[in-house]
Design a protein around this motif. Structure first.
Motif, PDB file in Angstrom:
ATOM      1  N   GLY A  44      31.282 -41.577 -16.220  1.00 12.02           N
ATOM      2  CA  GLY A  44      30.098 -40.737 -16.088  1.00 12.02           C
ATOM      3  C   GLY A  44      28.896 -41.580 -15.699  1.00 12.02           C
ATOM      4  N   GLU A  79      25.125 -42.048 -20.040  1.00 12.50           N
ATOM      5  CA  GLU A  79      24.358 -40.836 -20.321  1.00 12.50           C
ATOM      6  C   GLU A  79      25.241 -39.770 -20.970  1.00 12.50           C
ATOM      7  OE1 GLU A  79      21.789 -37.359 -18.141  1.00 12.50           O
ATOM      8  OE2 GLU A  79      22.734 -38.901 -16.886  1.00 12.50           O
ATOM      9  N   ALA A  80      24.723 -39.158 -22.047  1.00 14.55           N
ATOM     10  CA  ALA A  80      25.465 -38.109 -22.747  1.00 14.55           C
ATOM     11  C   ALA A  80      25.304 -36.792 -22.000  1.00 14.55           C
ATOM     12  CB  ALA A  80      24.965 -37.972 -24.178  1.00 14.55           C
ATOM     13  N   THR A  81      26.437 -36.193 -21.617  1.00 16.30           N
ATOM     14  CA  THR A  81      26.404 -34.912 -20.896  1.00 16.30           C
ATOM     15  C   THR A  81      27.402 -33.974 -21.552  1.00 16.30           C
ATOM     16  OG1 THR A  81      28.046 -35.907 -19.427  1.00 16.30           O
ATOM     17  CG2 THR A  81      25.773 -35.851 -18.628  1.00 16.30           C
ATOM     18  N   LEU A  82      27.270 -32.690 -21.305  1.00 14.61           N
ATOM     19  CA  LEU A  82      28.300 -31.766 -21.802  1.00 14.61           C
ATOM     20  C   LEU A  82      29.290 -31.503 -20.687  1.00 14.61           C
ATOM     21  CD1 LEU A  82      26.322 -29.221 -24.004  1.00 14.61           C
ATOM     22  CD2 LEU A  82      28.036 -30.873 -24.751  1.00 14.61           C
ATOM     23  N   PRO A  83      30.569 -31.308 -21.033  1.00 12.58           N
ATOM     24  CA  PRO A  83      31.564 -31.127 -19.971  1.00 12.58           C
ATOM     25  C   PRO A  83      31.299 -29.858 -19.162  1.00 12.58           C
ATOM     26  CG  PRO A  83      32.523 -30.727 -22.149  1.00 12.58           C
ATOM     27  CD  PRO A  83      31.161 -31.275 -22.366  1.00 12.58           C
ATOM     28  N   GLY A  84      31.443 -29.973 -17.855  1.00 13.12           N
ATOM     29  CA  GLY A  84      31.402 -28.782 -17.004  1.00 13.12           C
ATOM     30  C   GLY A  84      32.834 -28.363 -16.771  1.00 13.12           C
ATOM     31  N   GLY A  85      33.197 -28.177 -15.546  1.00 14.17           N
ATOM     32  CA  GLY A  85      34.603 -27.940 -15.226  1.00 14.17           C
ATOM     33  C   GLY A  85      35.051 -26.535 -15.510  1.00 14.17           C
ATOM     34  N   ARG A  86      36.338 -26.380 -15.515  1.00 15.84           N
ATOM     35  CA  ARG A  86      36.921 -25.035 -15.628  1.00 15.84           C
ATOM     36  C   ARG A  86      37.257 -24.735 -17.078  1.00 15.84           C
ATOM     37  NH1 ARG A  86      41.944 -25.274 -12.070  1.00 15.84           N
ATOM     38  NH2 ARG A  86      41.953 -27.431 -12.808  1.00 15.84           N
ATOM     39  N   LEU A  87      36.927 -23.528 -17.511  1.00 13.97           N
ATOM     40  CA  LEU A  87      37.272 -23.128 -18.874  1.00 13.97           C
ATOM     41  C   LEU A  87      38.657 -22.519 -18.887  1.00 13.97           C
ATOM     42  CD1 LEU A  87      34.012 -21.477 -20.223  1.00 13.97           C
ATOM     43  CD2 LEU A  87      35.162 -23.472 -21.149  1.00 13.97           C
ATOM     44  N   PRO A 106      43.775 -26.655 -16.854  1.00 15.31           N
ATOM     45  CA  PRO A 106      42.824 -27.271 -17.792  1.00 15.31           C
ATOM     46  C   PRO A 106      43.097 -26.868 -19.247  1.00 15.31           C
ATOM     47  CG  PRO A 106      41.796 -25.425 -16.659  1.00 15.31           C
ATOM     48  CD  PRO A 106      43.133 -25.633 -16.006  1.00 15.31           C
ATOM     49  N   ARG A 139      41.572 -27.030 -23.386  1.00 17.59           N
ATOM     50  CA  ARG A 139      40.590 -27.353 -24.416  1.00 17.59           C
ATOM     51  C   ARG A 139      41.160 -26.862 -25.738  1.00 17.59           C
ATOM     52  NH1 ARG A 139      34.402 -26.552 -22.117  1.00 17.59           N
ATOM     53  NH2 ARG A 139      34.882 -27.288 -20.025  1.00 17.59           N
ATOM     54  N   ASP A 171      40.938 -31.947 -17.768  1.00 19.67           N
ATOM     55  CA  ASP A 171      40.473 -31.253 -16.564  1.00 19.67           C
ATOM     56  C   ASP A 171      40.528 -32.275 -15.431  1.00 19.67           C
ATOM     57  OD1 ASP A 171      39.385 -29.372 -14.856  1.00 19.67           O
ATOM     58  OD2 ASP A 171      37.768 -28.816 -16.206  1.00 19.67           O
ATOM     59  N   SER A 178      34.339 -37.161 -18.201  1.00 22.44           N
ATOM     60  CA  SER A 178      33.882 -38.549 -18.349  1.00 22.44           C
ATOM     61  C   SER A 178      33.607 -38.924 -19.795  1.00 22.44           C
ATOM     62  CB  SER A 178      32.610 -38.762 -17.525  1.00 22.44           C
ATOM     63  OG  SER A 178      31.526 -38.108 -18.156  1.00 22.44           O
ATOM     64  N   LEU A 179      33.489 -40.229 -19.989  1.00 25.57           N
ATOM     65  CA  LEU A 179      33.080 -40.773 -21.275  1.00 25.57           C
ATOM     66  C   LEU A 179      31.712 -40.201 -21.664  1.00 25.57           C
ATOM     67  CD1 LEU A 179      33.897 -42.996 -23.394  1.00 25.57           C
ATOM     68  CD2 LEU A 179      32.491 -44.579 -22.068  1.00 25.57           C
ATOM     69  N   GLY A 180      30.855 -39.965 -20.654  1.00 22.35           N
ATOM     70  CA  GLY A 180      29.545 -39.349 -20.911  1.00 22.35           C
ATOM     71  C   GLY A 180      29.692 -37.953 -21.490  1.00 22.35           C
ATOM     72  N   ASP A 181      30.687 -37.203 -20.975  1.00 23.48           N
ATOM     73  CA  ASP A 181      30.946 -35.853 -21.506  1.00 23.48           C
ATOM     74  C   ASP A 181      31.388 -35.927 -22.960  1.00 23.48           C
ATOM     75  OD1 ASP A 181      30.390 -34.777 -19.025  1.00 23.48           O
ATOM     76  OD2 ASP A 181      32.494 -34.723 -18.395  1.00 23.48           O
ATOM     77  N   LYS A 233      30.635 -38.339 -25.072  1.00 22.11           N
ATOM     78  CA  LYS A 233      29.447 -38.699 -25.854  1.00 22.11           C
ATOM     79  C   LYS A 233      28.562 -37.473 -26.080  1.00 22.11           C
ATOM     80  CE  LYS A 233      26.479 -42.098 -25.444  1.00 22.11           C
ATOM     81  NZ  LYS A 233      25.599 -43.101 -24.796  1.00 22.11           N
ATOM     82  N   GLY A 234      28.346 -36.718 -25.002  1.00 21.95           N
ATOM     83  CA  GLY A 234      27.469 -35.540 -25.104  1.00 21.95           C
ATOM     84  C   GLY A 234      28.027 -34.519 -26.064  1.00 21.95           C
ATOM     85  N   THR A 235      29.361 -34.313 -25.992  1.00 19.19           N
ATOM     86  CA  THR A 235      30.001 -33.337 -26.869  1.00 19.19           C
ATOM     87  C   THR A 235      29.804 -33.734 -28.335  1.00 19.19           C
ATOM     88  OG1 THR A 235      31.693 -32.957 -25.184  1.00 19.19           O
ATOM     89  CG2 THR A 235      32.189 -32.201 -27.409  1.00 19.19           C
TER      90      THR A 235
END
Lengths: 667, 344
Positions: A305, A363-371, B190, B192, B222, B226-229, B231-233
């Motif tokens: 990321g 950077e901390a982000t929330l996952p996008g992508g397909r649900l 995908p 989850r 998916d 990323s590792l960022g995702d 971390k954010g989660t």
């Protein structure tokens, strides 16, 4: 492992304050669990993960500190004055089982003066918790701690036949270790043997008979690379864990064996008056080429990321002493240093880049992508419904250990043979897997009763285990329910209600209704829909008896997804009629209720409101008060209709059950 | 309208009047019962009129029926009101004044175990992010617990997983991660999912160790994660469970089934990160292990590691409950003292 900051500074003179350094090491994955100040030194206790065996030495950690702080890394120079081996001191090294010992290096040092170590050497060792013994042994330990290569010193005079054979042990061969323990060896153990028998358990511990003593004049310094898995198996077989086995089973650097032997030889010459003999022995594989790893910067950025350039990545990797080149596709071509045995593929390199870049900087982000479409979770839904109903009914949820033991089972009248045993229990009362929840519930009830609780209403949802044919273990999801003492809080304004059979039965019926399943009883066994269970009384002090039910709810999981159908409700008033029936005491109440319900289409509800015997009731008969509610979907019922229906019911009850009316109620 | 009907309606009106007058002079419960038998009993005029309803012409039945029903409802209502008046009078006379300061009857309300409550919070967060819930067996085999998760045989990485064995083939799962394997073997990305459940370690019992504990495993797969995702989660999770302003940090670590891997710490709520006995002076408390799913794990379950990426994490439910509620001894969760359980 413990590290001395003073010692580390011999190789990397970083000037960062100790607590700041500890923080930085922690944030690159070398967690400093404890930092202690001793005199003018600082001791770091670092949790080194199993794949980072390269850090199990002062130089190893100094390298990391150098990468972190960009302070230079200085390795100790090794100068050896050598003398050719005289014939009478030569030792033949025979590497028989190279699969378990890919490389074996050794040096002979003679003219030794075994005695106490110089203070600085003893202090270095003792600072990190290693006892000083004598200068020769201390030097082997020092080099191990400095370079991460375990060494062993054999007293050359005690090697029978002037031979060192690296071979598998013969089954049943004996070896007395330096801790005086006698082992009977397995043919899977690797040993170092002389002409007559084993003198060391390879990579784990030396033998007593070839140990260095105060009279030792010449030693063979062993510096080898042993197969990690085999060292681990051998060490575990004898319940041994040593500084050597700890490092060998994590993997040492096979390119550094001769270097470490040289370092020890040089120190023996310098500090113990030794003469180093040439040439050294070096058997097995001496070249250890590393395959290059290709890293795609775009993929590394996707995984992390980040948006680093290939050049950024190369800079970070070079700091870690990796060789980095470029291929025609702009990919990085990486060659890891020989001691980094854990870096072999692209993902390993990505982790190194992430570590060097700093997880904090990602950077901390929330996952996008397909649900993905949400999936139902039958067990979860069932458990939630059961918890909802039971807490509303006043029951408190408990979690008890999954374990039991033969005493508890026997005390509960259960067969210990049916319980699955744990092969290596750590706690004796946790020796078997539980076969039912209620014994633990009874313990919880007793505990709380003794602590003064006036009532105990508890439940647990959890797995129980039984041995299946064919050695497998079957798991069943159970619900255990226990009621003892007062079912309702005591209050002076009303009569207290004791928990009894009918209380737990009613609770289960309510549960069944919420789950959409009917509850049926046969004696003390019952079914809630497809699930089967049983009621019992358990002796629980101080309550006397506890009322317990245990239900295998596994089959109920399917129910949660079953849709219910709406049944149109009647808009017309209902009419209630009571019957006071007298009938034989062995007639089952449930049969009467079912028969009344079937007796007429207008019957909507049947409830028993009173049961008694004696007084005006003839012997072996009982009185049953039944309230019947009549209703039609399409009209208001007239008195006549209701009375006719009631008469029909009474006639049926007389014919089928021999029931008579106790008295006519006025209406 | 036939005479019969007219007569019935007139009688109904008269009955209403008579019943009302009689009710006004009812003085006690005995008289009330006599009134009931007279006006509502089986031999009452109302009962007789109801029976005669069937002999009326079809067209006039509804009106007459309605009148009779209204009368019955009114008489029954009046009976109930008078009865209540008598009851209230009696209660007041018998007991004197009510002391409203005395304690009420607290209904027996059961409570959920703190591990369940903590798990429900964890599940609420992740289901809101689109995670489904899966479960798997507690008795596992070597393949699902270790092999498929990239633990090499005879490797020290197994030391951290002090395993309780049943026999050579079966063991008590040391983490919920084997369910990752089961989910991936049976479903296509995908993905989850979170996986709650009991896990086991060959630990002795003390204030921070117990052979039984609970984990919640998470897995997201998916084509672009990323590792960022990750971390954010988990940063959002920390604030959700421990409150706004809770800080989180990722420390590099090693797990065989993820790479890069991290241990996840949250700032100590007791000392606000300054350092105290609860956090061992560190200012941080570890709540989870996490990382990017290792390509070998994908290969082991038949996913193409070039096509799919994912993250995974495992958190200790007791650990989170201890931090959240300030519980300092893990054994309390399994002792089930009401004095403890009823605080949640």
């Amino acid at each position: 492992m413990k590290y001395s900051l003073k010692w580390l500074r011999d190789y990397c003179p970083a000037t960062v304050p100790a607590d700041r350094l500890a923080e930085q090491l922690t944030m690159v994955g070398l967690e400093v669990e404890l930092l202690s100040r001793v005199d003018d030194d600082v001791i770091f206790d670092v949790d080194v993960v199993p794949v980072r065996s390269d850090c199990l030495s002062m130089i190893g950690l100094a390298r990391e500190i150098s990468s972190l702080t960009l302070a230079p890394l200085t390795l100790p120079p090794v100068y050896i004055k050598e003398v050719n081996i005289p014939k009478e001191l030569s030792v033949e090294v025979d590497l028989v089982d190279q699969d378990l010992c890919p490389r074996y290096s050794a040096r002979i040092v003679t003219n030794l003066d075994v005695g106490t170590s110089l203070p600085w050497l003893a202090q270095r060792l003792e600072a990190v918790g290693v006892r000083s013994l004598n200068n020769v042994v201390d030097i082997t330990n020092f080099v191990n701690l400095e370079m991460g290569q375990p060494l062993h010193a054999f007293d050359l005079a005690k090697l029978r036949g002037r031979k060192l054979v690296i071979r598998r042990a013969g089954a049943g061969e004996k070896l007395v270790l330096i801790n005086d323990e006698e082992l009977t060896l397995s043919s899977e153990d690797l040993v170092i043997a002389d002409a007559e028998g084993p003198v060391a358990l390879a990579g784990v511990m030396g033998g007593r008979d070839s140990e260095v003593s105060s009279s030792t004049q010449a030693v063979v310094i062993e510096s080898a690379y042993f197969d990690p898995a085999n060292v681990r198996r051998t060490a575990r077989r004898y319940g041994l864990s040593t500084e050597s086995s700890y490092r060998f089973e994590r993997g040492t650097d096979p390119t550094a064996t001769l270097e470490a032997a040289n370092r020890a030889a040089a120190l023996l010459a310098e500090l113990a008056g030794g003469t180093v003999l040439a040439p050294p022995a070096d058997k097995g594989q001496t070249e250890w080429p590393r395959p290059a790893v290709v890293l795609r910067p775009a993929r590394a950025n996707m995984l992390m990321g980040t948006s680093l350039t290939g050049e950024d990545m190369a800079v970070l990797l070079r700091r870690l002493y990796f060789d980095v080149g470029l291929d025609r596709m702009e990919n990085l071509v990486i060659s890891a240093p020989p001691y980094r045995r854990d870096v072999n593929s692209e993902i390993d390199v990505v982790e190194e880049i992430a570590r060097a870049y700093g997880y904090d900087n990602v950077e901390a982000t929330l996952p996008g992508g397909r649900l993905p479409p949400p999936a139902r979770a039958p067990r979860e839904e069932l458990e939630r419904k059961m918890r909802e109903v039971l807490t509303a009914a006043g029951f408190t949820e408990v979690y008890t250990p999954t374990f039991t033991n033969p005493e508890q089972l026997a005390a509960c009248g259960l067969d210990p043979c049916e319980a699955v045993a744990v092969a290596n229990p750590t706690v004796s009362q946790f020796s078997h897997l539980r076969v039912a929840l209620w014994p633990n519930l009874a313990d919880v009830a007793m505990r709380n009763g003794r602590l003064g609780a006036p009532s105990v209403l508890i439940f647990e949802i959890g797995n129980v285990f039984t041995a299946d044919k064919g050695g497998t273990v079957a798991e069943h999801l159970h619900l255990g329910l226990l009621a003892a003492g007062e079912a309702e809080p005591r209050h002076w304004s009303r009569r207290p209600g004791e928990a009894n059979f009918f209380f737990v039965k009613g609770t289960l019926e309510a549960l069944g209704r919420v789950l959409g399943a009917s509850t049926e009883w046969e004696g003390t066994n019952f079914r809630v829909g497809p699930a089967t269970g049983a009621y019992r009384q358990a002796a629980v002090e101080p309550f006397g008896a506890a009322h317990v039910t245990e239900l295998d709810v596994s089959p109920l999981r399917a129910l949660t997804a079953t849709a219910r159908r709406y049944r149109p409700i009647s808009r017309f008033p209902s009419v209630v009629r009571d019957l006071a029936l007298v009938l034989d005491e062995d007639k089952a109440g449930a049969d009467i209720v079912a028969a009344i319900r079937e007796s007429n289409d207008l019957v909507r509800d049947v409830a028993v409101f009173d049961v008694f015997a004696g007084e005006s009731i003839p012997a072996r008969r009982k009185s049953l008060g039944v309230r019947i509610r009549y209703q039609a979907d399409d009209r208001t019922l007239t008195d006549e209709e209701v009375n006719d229906a009631r008469e029909e019911t009474i006639k049926m009850l007389a014919a089928k059950f021999g029931a008579t009316l106790r008295s006519q109620h006025q209406n | 309208m036939t005479d019969e009907t007219r007569k019935l309606l007139a009688e109904t009106t008269a009955l209403k009047k008579a019943a009302g007058e009689a009710a006004a002079s009812v003085a006690d419960e005995k008289e009330l019962e006599r009134w009931r038998v007279k006006f509502l009993g089986r031999k009452s005029a109302l009962s007789r009129l109801s029976k005669s309803l069937s002999s009326l012409p079809e067209a006039e039945k509804p009106a007459a029926g309605r009148a009779l029903n209204e009368l019955r409802a009114e008489l029954e209502g009046r009976y109930g009101r008078i009865q209540r008046q008598f009851a209230e009078k009696k209660a007041e006379a018998g007991k004197g004044r009510i002391d409203y300061t005395l304690p009420g009857i607290t209904p027996a309300i059961g409570s959920l175990h703190p591990i369940t409550k903590t798990y429900y919070e964890i599940a609420a967060f992740f289901t809101a992010l689109g995670f489904s819930i899966a479960d798997g067996p507690e008795v596992e085999d070597e393949f699902h617990n270790f092999g498929a998760l990239n633990f090499p045989p005879d490797h020290p990485s197994r030391d951290a997983q002090d395993t309780l064995y049943i026999n050579d083939e079966w063991l008590l799962r040391t983490h919920t991660s084997p369910v990752q394997v089961r989910v991936m073997l049976s479903q296509e990305p995908p993905l989850r999912v979170i996986v709650p459940g009991r896990c086991y370690r060959a630990d002795a019992v003390d204030a921070s160790h117990y052979p039984v504990f609970h984990q919640v495993e998470g897995l997201l797969v998916d084509d672009n994660v990323s590792l960022g995702d990750l971390k954010g989660t988990l940063a959002a999770f920390a604030e959700y469970v421990f409150g706004p302003g809770t800080k989180m940090r990722f420390r590099p670590h090693f797990f065989p089934f993820t790479e890069p891997s991290a241990e996840v710490d949250v700032s100590c709520a007791v000392c606000d990160g300054v350092g105290c006995p609860t956090c061992g002076g560190k200012g941080w408390l570890e709540i989870a292990g996490a990382g990017m799913v290792h390509p070998s794990v994908f290969r082991n379950v038949g996913y193409d590691p070039e096509r799919w990426v994912g993250y995974a994490f495992g958190m200790g439910v007791e650990r989170i409950a201890m931090l959240k509620y300030g519980v300092n001894d893990i054994r309390l969760f399994y002792e089930n003292d009401f004095a403890f359980l009823q605080q949640f």
